[in-house]
Scaffold this motif. Sequence first.
Motif, PDB file in Angstrom:
ATOM      1  N   THR A  32       0.799  -1.230   0.000  1.00 34.89           N
ATOM      2  CA  THR A  32       0.000   0.000   0.000  1.00 34.89           C
ATOM      3  C   THR A  32       0.830   1.279   0.000  1.00 34.89           C
ATOM      4  N   ASN A  33       2.162   1.178  -0.131  1.00 34.09           N
ATOM      5  CA  ASN A  33       2.990   2.377   0.043  1.00 34.09           C
ATOM      6  C   ASN A  33       3.737   2.779  -1.220  1.00 34.09           C
TER       7      ASN A  33
ATOM      8  N   GLU B  33       4.468   4.773  -4.814  1.00 37.09           N
ATOM      9  CA  GLU B  33       4.233   6.076  -5.416  1.00 37.09           C
ATOM     10  C   GLU B  33       3.895   5.905  -6.899  1.00 37.09           C
TER      11      GLU B  33
ATOM     12  N   ASN C  76      -7.915  -1.048  -0.404  1.00 41.14           N
ATOM     13  CA  ASN C  76      -6.478  -0.763  -0.493  1.00 41.14           C
ATOM     14  C   ASN C  76      -5.974  -0.778  -1.926  1.00 41.14           C
TER      15      ASN C  76
END
Length: 336
Positions: free
Chosen positions: A79-80, A82, A284
Amino acid sequence: PGVLCFLFCFLWSLGAASQTPSPDQSKPAPPTAADKSGAHQQDNQDNQLNDQGVFVFKKDVDEVMLHATVIDDHQHIITNLEKGAFTVYEDGKPQNIISFHHVDIPVAMGILIDNSGSMREKRAKVNQAALNLVRSSNPRDEVFVVNFNDEQYLDQDFTNNLLKLKEALEKIDARGGTALYDAVVASADHLKQNGRLEKKVLFVVTDGEDNASSETLERAVKQLQQENSPAIYAIGILGDEEHPRRAKKALEILCERTGGIAFFPKTLDEVDAISRTIANDIRNQYAIGYKPSTPKGAGGFRQVRVDAKAKGHGKLMVRTKSGYYAGSQTASTGTK
């Protein structure tokens, strides 16, 4: 009197001078980093919330929006990432990503529950799992319920009221066959015509092979690959014989082509945990928008693939729809 007049004029001139800005004061101060950050957050908020406080996408009419789940080689949702971690391909050609969001946005969701005769003893646990899916989802989701056997019935239109959804799920008349494809196509059409939210999902629970639809699997898949069609998440409560194997393959095709996923629990007791897993998956996802290098007006089917690479992660798998037909078409099957 002359002295008083002079004194009055002198005091008035002092007051006026104190209210007149100096040349430096008359220019607005340059924004600080905090000001810029606040303005940027406000711009994002304006772009994401409508008058009812519901997240919406302001997208170009030529933009294609993908909702993507990223999973590592341990099957953990990532989920992190970019924007720069993603590459979108349409018909094998890299595309320019013009919008990118990773926020928990509400969805328009249809819950489709098999109401055929074979489901009678399974409905209590299935209904509870469906309600827990809604409880685990974004509270701003808009949900409708369709019970289907030989035909499909819209027993509750869009709502986020759990009591109304519970009442709709309890309208059990377990009899007849399984017109799964008809129910899916009709529900997808209902989402496209009446769902207010851009992100759309169908959650399907069934225990057997379609044996009553006028639609075929091929036509159903084609309808589900029109623009703005929903992702399908399915739970197949199936056995091990030949017909369930065909049913499993059909559910896998419906889900994989639309960016969802199919689950096949070994026991009925696993259904509730799976429903929560699905809710977590939906909440998510990354929303990735791109403007096709081949204009939509050219029509035709476009294959889509998304890759993701990022430092600190091993091999990443991106799940999203496998393609779409440029231009919108409307499904023909109705929901009663």
